[in-house]
Design an enzyme around this catalytic site. Sequence first.
Site, short mmCIF file in Angstrom:
data_model
loop_
_atom_site.label_atom_id
_atom_site.label_comp_id
_atom_site.label_asym_id
_atom_site.label_seq_id
_atom_site.Cartn_x
_atom_site.Cartn_y
_atom_site.Cartn_z
N HIS A 297 0.85 -1.18 0.00
CA HIS A 297 0.00 0.00 0.00
C HIS A 297 0.88 1.23 0.00
CE1 HIS A 297 -3.65 -2.22 0.53
NE2 HIS A 297 -3.31 -2.70 1.72
N CYS A 340 -0.16 -0.03 -3.35
CA CYS A 340 -1.58 -0.32 -3.19
C CYS A 340 -2.19 0.50 -2.05
CB CYS A 340 -1.74 -1.81 -2.89
SG CYS A 340 -3.42 -2.30 -2.52
#
Length: 454
Positions: A297, A340
């Site tokens: 992420h 992400c």
Amino acid sequence: MSTEFRKLLFEVSEALGTEELSALKFFSLDYVAKGTLEAIRDPKALFEVLQERCMIGAGNLFFLKELLYRIHRIDLLTAHLGSSREEMERELQVPGRAQVSDYRQLLYGIAEDLTSENVQKVKFLLQGPLQKSKLQENASMLQVFLEMEINEIIKEDNLTMLKDILQGFRADLKKKIDAYEGKKREKYSREEVRYPVSVSVYPEEQGAKQYGEIYKMENNPHGYCLIINNHIFKNRRHNREGTLQDGEAVKRVFKWLQFETVEYMDLEGKKIYDTVEEYSKKDHRNMDCFVCFIFSHGEKDKIKGVDDECVNIEALVSRFTGTNCPSLAGKPKVFIIQACQGSEHHPSVAVESDSSGHLEVDARPPTSIPDRADILIGMATVEDYFCYRSRSTGSVYIQSLCEKMELLCPQRMDLASILTEVNREVATKDIEGFKQMPKITSTLLKLLIFEVPQ
């Protein structure tokens, strides 16, 4: 993990002895750090680590089968894994199928062939190069080999001292090493006629030429391919399903391209930085290149660890400038970033409302790129837009990149051109009503062409 798979690992573990565990750890050295392996005292702990590295799993048993085959536990292979000696011998004839390197197979075979008296002679002859404390009476030959590797007395492409030691009393084993080296030279020899300079991947463009200098790609391995792959987050809602498939695809491609490929799973923010810094401090003098993939992420200019702590990407890339990493000065450094987001407040989170095979949203990558020579950064998307990852097949960008590399590297297309092809392919996809536009930023001064082993 399924109950059946856990039961299988438990039963296999219970049947293994101390020496067999040492052998399994030795065979796993290409996939698990030495320090991690040294702390393992039980086969179950080893299997846990191999699962974390995605080397074994409920649907991925080949490496476990190969390990049992290599240590001659055909009984466990047959009783618990439904395989046989004959089946494994057939499987291992398939090029690229074996996960245990020829080098580790060679050393293990030598260790098996040495008598107790031979081992004592080896230890005696190593008392200068190695500390006496590392050559105790109860130290196995595999432990001695490990110490020789740590002290760089032997390595995959330099077994001279081991040959000199064995020549005096086990000339037959010295010949085994000669045969291994001969096979290795033959396998990786390159004939220029196989790699013409004028190549086009498009029939209508036959005769088009490649212009410009090419980075040297002469060593084996060519360099490290470091993969940082964050899958399981402390906040389980942020888990990145599908990223394991990306890791497997990258490992497959870069092992084929003769890179020393290592994957680190589920790192916290600080550990991401520490791991990248560790590789920047390695000696790359006998390497041609450095490649780093980061799957996690992120938010603008940053990558998140599994603890949601952020790391500035410029800080990671800058570890490989000529000042910070002199042994890579003038050599290409490649960073591929699949960042992400996946936060519940993200407006596009509705894409993953159905968890069976649908796409998830991956975050915008950083735009602040250090202006350094010989660096190429491929990012999954341009600033302020999302990129996508299938929960079942992996990310659109990484899977496309790996497929294009397998297709175009044998045709000697340079990496920047391959990434342009990836951009075109990804940009033209209709991803459940969404679009994605990857981005390339490069300060490469030459063409980066990965040589394919013949």
